[in-house]
Design an enzyme around this catalytic site. Sequence first.
Site, PDB file in Angstrom:
ATOM      1  N   THR A   1      35.814  38.769  39.701  1.00 29.88           N
ATOM      2  CA  THR A   1      36.149  38.619  38.297  1.00 29.88           C
ATOM      3  C   THR A   1      37.352  37.738  37.987  1.00 29.88           C
ATOM      4  OG1 THR A   1      35.893  39.918  36.305  1.00 29.88           O
ATOM      5  CG2 THR A   1      37.742  40.508  37.676  1.00 29.88           C
TER       6      THR A   1
ATOM      7  N   SER B   1      39.886  37.443  41.393  1.00 28.66           N
ATOM      8  CA  SER B   1      39.793  36.286  42.276  1.00 28.66           C
ATOM      9  C   SER B   1      39.885  34.972  41.507  1.00 28.66           C
ATOM     10  CB  SER B   1      38.496  36.337  43.082  1.00 28.66           C
ATOM     11  OG  SER B   1      37.379  36.424  42.232  1.00 28.66           O
TER      12      SER B   1
END
Length: 193
Positions: free
Chosen positions: A21, A144
Amino acid sequence: MDLEISELLSDTSRSPLIRSTTVVGIRHKGAVVLGSDGQATMGNTVMKRSAQKVRALYNGSILAGFAGATADAFTLFERFEEKLQQYGGNVTRSAVELAKDWRTDRYLRRLEALLAVAAKDRLLLISGTGDVIEPDDEIVAIGSGGPFALAAVRAMVRHAGELDARTIVEQSLLIASEICIYSNDHLTILELD
């Protein structure tokens, strides 16, 4: 020997590697906006394109978003909402108390997620290692794709001064979705009134 070194490194870092995400928030020109992509993955498979990773809490006065395991995030949302109720909406105190519980509670300690929190007066990042961080630049980004979104927001704030907070969050999420394989362009963006 290599296994021992690996275990030592994982014990000292304690922060889970979040491979999922993008959540980004900003306080800019009087507005507070928090948004995320919608991709939910399991391993290397996309399971859902339209997951809701940001939500309004405490009667809509606080926004929170998560990166990490979905079930863990829902547990953290519930716990954070409880802390907000307990401390009368004091977002900083609630965040500190949640971080304390998260770090010391045997069950919570296993949760693998990060929270980004946005209130009218501050943005916070909360982690399971006991961190409650208030960014210096009124921008919070996790997941991320967080570093990509953070870079995009900083560039837009510095060089495209006419953009509003919602546009900045939207564009930064789209940029991150073009780079991060764990993020997509199905966005949820919330703004405090």
